[in-house]
Scaffold this motif. Structure first.
Motif, mmCIF file in Angstrom:
data_model
loop_
_atom_site.group_PDB
_atom_site.id
_atom_site.type_symbol
_atom_site.label_atom_id
_atom_site.label_comp_id
_atom_site.label_asym_id
_atom_site.label_seq_id
_atom_site.Cartn_x
_atom_site.Cartn_y
_atom_site.Cartn_z
ATOM 1 N N GLU A 7 22.928 8.559 -101.963
ATOM 2 C CA GLU A 7 24.211 9.148 -101.960
ATOM 3 C C GLU A 7 24.698 9.249 -103.472
ATOM 4 O O GLU A 7 25.361 10.360 -103.450
ATOM 5 C CB GLU A 7 25.144 8.474 -101.332
ATOM 6 N N ALA A 8 24.747 8.448 -104.221
ATOM 7 C CA ALA A 8 25.132 8.635 -105.662
ATOM 8 C C ALA A 8 24.436 9.677 -106.324
ATOM 9 O O ALA A 8 25.353 10.197 -107.089
ATOM 10 C CB ALA A 8 24.923 7.126 -106.455
ATOM 11 N N PHE A 9 23.231 9.856 -105.956
ATOM 12 C CA PHE A 9 22.449 10.714 -106.911
ATOM 13 C C PHE A 9 23.068 12.263 -106.404
ATOM 14 O O PHE A 9 23.373 13.290 -107.195
ATOM 15 C CB PHE A 9 21.104 10.773 -106.617
ATOM 16 N N SER A 10 23.218 12.313 -104.997
ATOM 17 C CA SER A 10 23.621 13.539 -104.295
ATOM 18 C C SER A 10 25.109 13.694 -104.801
ATOM 19 O O SER A 10 25.412 14.895 -105.145
ATOM 20 C CB SER A 10 23.419 13.416 -102.929
ATOM 21 N N ASP A 11 25.963 12.968 -104.749
ATOM 22 C CA ASP A 11 27.457 12.958 -105.229
ATOM 23 C C ASP A 11 27.323 13.507 -106.740
ATOM 24 O O ASP A 11 28.269 14.232 -107.155
ATOM 25 C CB ASP A 11 28.095 11.895 -105.106
ATOM 26 N N GLY A 12 26.365 13.000 -107.442
ATOM 27 C CA GLY A 12 26.489 13.451 -108.739
ATOM 28 C C GLY A 12 26.062 14.741 -109.079
ATOM 29 O O GLY A 12 26.698 15.471 -109.666
#
Lengths: 213, 213, 213, 213
Positions: A7-12
Motif C-alpha cells: 500500500e505504501a509503495f502504491s500510494d507513493g
C-alpha cells in the motif's frame, strides 16, 4: 510481501503521478502581439486534461484503498497485477501531455491525442479490473468476504468503466474534447459513488482487520 | 477510508508539490556578453516565486496536519473536499513557473502572471476553508471538539487569508512584485502563527486520540 | 505536531529532492560529426554534480534521522527551522543543474556556477546547524539527553562542515571542479562518519524511546 | 538508524524513480506532412524503454522488500551500501531517456545508448549484490537466518543477473533493441520468480519478526 508496504509503495506512485501532472502545464510562450492573458486562455486543453487526469488518478487511489481494506493476504499474482496497474496509471501523465499539446489544433492530431488518452484510461481500467477479479476470485486473499451483492455491485461499476472508456475512445473520432469530458464525467461519477458509501461499513473501522496487514 | 492513509496520501502530494517547485528554476541561458552572475541575478523572480510558494505549501502542510489531528472519522464529502484541496495545491507549481518567467518583463504579462498566482492561492484558500468548515460543522467527524473560541479563531484566520489573497489579486494590477510579497507575508504570518501554538495543547500528545486514526 | 509526521514529510521531501537530481542530466544533443559516446563523455560535469549532490542529500537524510531519534517533543521554532532546512535542501537540484551546464566551459561561468553550488551547500549547512543548536539548547525537546561529549562532537562536525563549505566557496575562484570535489569529499566524510557509529548506541534500539514519537 | 525509516526512504526513492520515467516520454513534435499517429508510432523506443525500466525498478523494489524482511538490525556499512544501490537505481531514468532518444536512429548512437543502459543496469545489479552479500555474510544483521539453500538460491539469482546484464552489454554492439529486450526478459523472469514464492514462507506473516523492525 506485507500488505502495508504494498500500500505504501502504491500510494507513493499514485501521489507522485497525480502531482507530476502539473509539470505538463507549461508557462505559455508569447507570440508577437499576444497578451499573456490570451496565451493562458489558449492553453485550456492543458487545464482540462489536468483536471480530468487528476480526478482519474484520485479516484484510482480511492478505489485502490477501498479494495485493499478487504485484502488480508498478498500473493505473487496480486503483486504483479498491482505493478501492472501502477505501470498504466504511472503512464497517464504522457497522454495528458499529448492532449494538452494537440487538442487545440483540431483535426487528426486532436482525434489521435484524445484516442490515445481514452485508450490509456481504458487499459488502466482493464488492469484494475483484473486486480479486482483476482482479489475477489475466492476467499483466500480476503480477510472478511464482503456480501455477494457488494462484490456484484463493484463488478458492475468496473464493467461500466470499461464500457464508458470504450465509448469515449469511439467518441474521439467525432469530438476530441467531448471524449475528454466523458472521461471526466466518469471520474466524477466514481468519486461521488466512492464518497457516498457510509463510513460505518468500512472494515477499516475494525482495528483487528486493519492490523492484520 | 482510514484517516492514516488519507494523511499519508496528502503528505505525499504536498511533499512532492513543494519539491517540484525547484524544477521551475531553470539554469539561465547566457546571452552574448552576459556573465553567468548577471544572468543568475536577472532570474530573481524565480527565486522570489520559489520562496513564496515553498512557504505557502509548507504552511498548507502544517495547517492540514493540525486540522486532521482533530479529525477522528473520515466521510465521503471530506474525501472529496480533501482531493479538491490537493488539486489546487498541486497546481501551484504552474502559476509559480508563469510568475518566474513573466514577472521580470513588467507590463501586462507581469500583471497577468501575478493575478494568476494570487488567484490560484485564493482558490486554494477557499478549498481549505471549505474542508475546514465541513470538519467543524458539527461533532460527527471530530474526536474531541476543540473549545468554541479555538474554532472561531481558526475561522477568523481562514477569513483573513481570503481577504489578503483577494487584496493581493487586486494589488496585481498596481504592482506585480508587491502582490507576490503580500502572498509571502501571509504565508510567513501563518507559519509563525502555527509555530506559536504551545505544543502541550496538541491532541497528538494524547496517544488514545492519535491512535484513533 | 507529532514527530512522526514531521519525519514522514521530511523524508518525503528529501527522497524527492535526491531523486529529482537525475532529471537535470539531459540526454546529450549530437553536434555534426560527434558520436554519442563523445557527447556522453563531454557531460562529465553532470555526472560529477549528480554524484556530489546525491551524497550530500543522502547524508542530510542520515543526519536528519539521527538528530530526530533524540527528539521527543516538537515545538513551533523546530517546525520552522525544519521547513527552513527543507527549503535549502529542496533547492539543491537548481545549483546542481547550473553546475552541470556551466562547469565544462570554464571561465567566469564555471567559477560562478561552482560558487553558487558551494554557497547553497553552505546555507544548507547553516540551516541544519541552527536546527541542531535549537534541539540541543536544553533538555526540553530531548527524550534522553545524550552525553555532553557526544553533543560537543556533533557540534564540532557541524562547525567542520561550515568551514569546509566556506573553503570550497573560496576555492571556486581558483578551480571550479576542485571546489565540487571538496564538497563531495565532505559528504563522503560525513557518510563514513555516520556509518561508523555503532548501532548499539542508537536510541532507536530501545522501543520505549522510539515509540514516544 | 531504524530499519523502518531506511525502508520508508528507500520506498520513496524507488517510487519516485519509477514514476519519473514517464516524464522522459515527450509528446512528439510533428514534422510537416506527418500525422500524430505516425509520430507516436515512431516513438516506440520510448515506450519500450519505459516498459523495461518500469519492470526493472519494480523488481528492485520487490527484491529490496524481500531482503529487508530478513534484516533485523541495520549497521553503518548497510546504510552506505543501500545509499549506493539507490544512487544507481535513481540514475536509471537517465539512460532510459538516452535510449528513448537514440535507439531509433541506429548506428553508433543506438549501440552506445543501449550499452549505457545495460551498463547502468549491470552496476545497479552489482550494487544490489554487494548489499545482499553484506546482509547474509553472517548472522549479525539477520533476525532469523533463512535456510542455507534459500540463501544459495538467492545468490545464484544475483549471479544470473550479473551474467545476463553483462551479456546484454555485449549484445548492444550487435543489436541495440535486442539488448533492451534481454534486459526486459531478465526483469520479467525476476518478477515471476518473486511472485512464485509462496506467501506462507514470508517472515512478514509472523508479527513478532515484523515488529522487530
Amino acid at each position: 510481501m506485507s500488505k502495508s508496504r504494498l500500500e505504501a509503495f502504491s500510494d507513493g506512485v499514485l501521489a507522485i503521478a497525480i502531482t507530476l501532472l502539473v509539470i505538463e502545464i507549461h508557462p505559455p510562450e508569447l507570440h508577437p502581439g499576444e497578451t499573456l492573458a490570451q496565451a493562458l486562455w489558449a492553453q485550456w486543453p492543458s487545464y482540462l486534461a489536468y483536471l480530468v487526469s487528476f480526478l482519474t488518478i484520485g479516484v484510482i487511489w480511492l478505489n485502490h484503498h477501498r479494495v485493499f481494506t478487504q485484502v488480508a493476504r498478498v500473493d505473487g499474482p496480486l503483486l504483479l497485477l498491482n505493478l501492472n496497474l501502477l505501470l498504466w496509471t504511472g503512464l497517464i501523465p504522457f497522454p495528458t501531455a499529448v492532449v494538452a499539446e494537440h487538442l487545440h489544433g483540431g483535426g487528426e492530431a486532436a482525434r489521435t491525442a484524445a484516442a490515445l488518452y481514452c485508450g490509456v484510461l481504458l487499459l488502466t481500467s482493464v488492469a484494475f479490473g483484473a486486480l479486482f477479479a483476482w482479489v475477489t476470485r475466492d476467499d483466500r486473499l480476503l480477510g472478511r468476504r464482503p456480501p455477494a451483492e457488494v462484490i456484484r455491485a463493484a463488478r458492475r461499476r468496473f464493467m461500466l468503466g470499461l464500457v464508458v472508456y470504450a465509448a469515449a475512445l469511439a467518441l474521439s473520432w467525432v469530438s476530441a474534447p467531448l471524449a475528454l469530458v466523458l472521461c471526466g464525467l466518469m471520474a466524477l461519477y466514481y468519486a461521488f459513488d466512492q464518497a457516498s458509501v457510509p463510513a460505518a461499513s468500512e472494515p477499516d473501522a475494525q482495528p483487528p482487520t486493519r492490523r492484520s496487514a
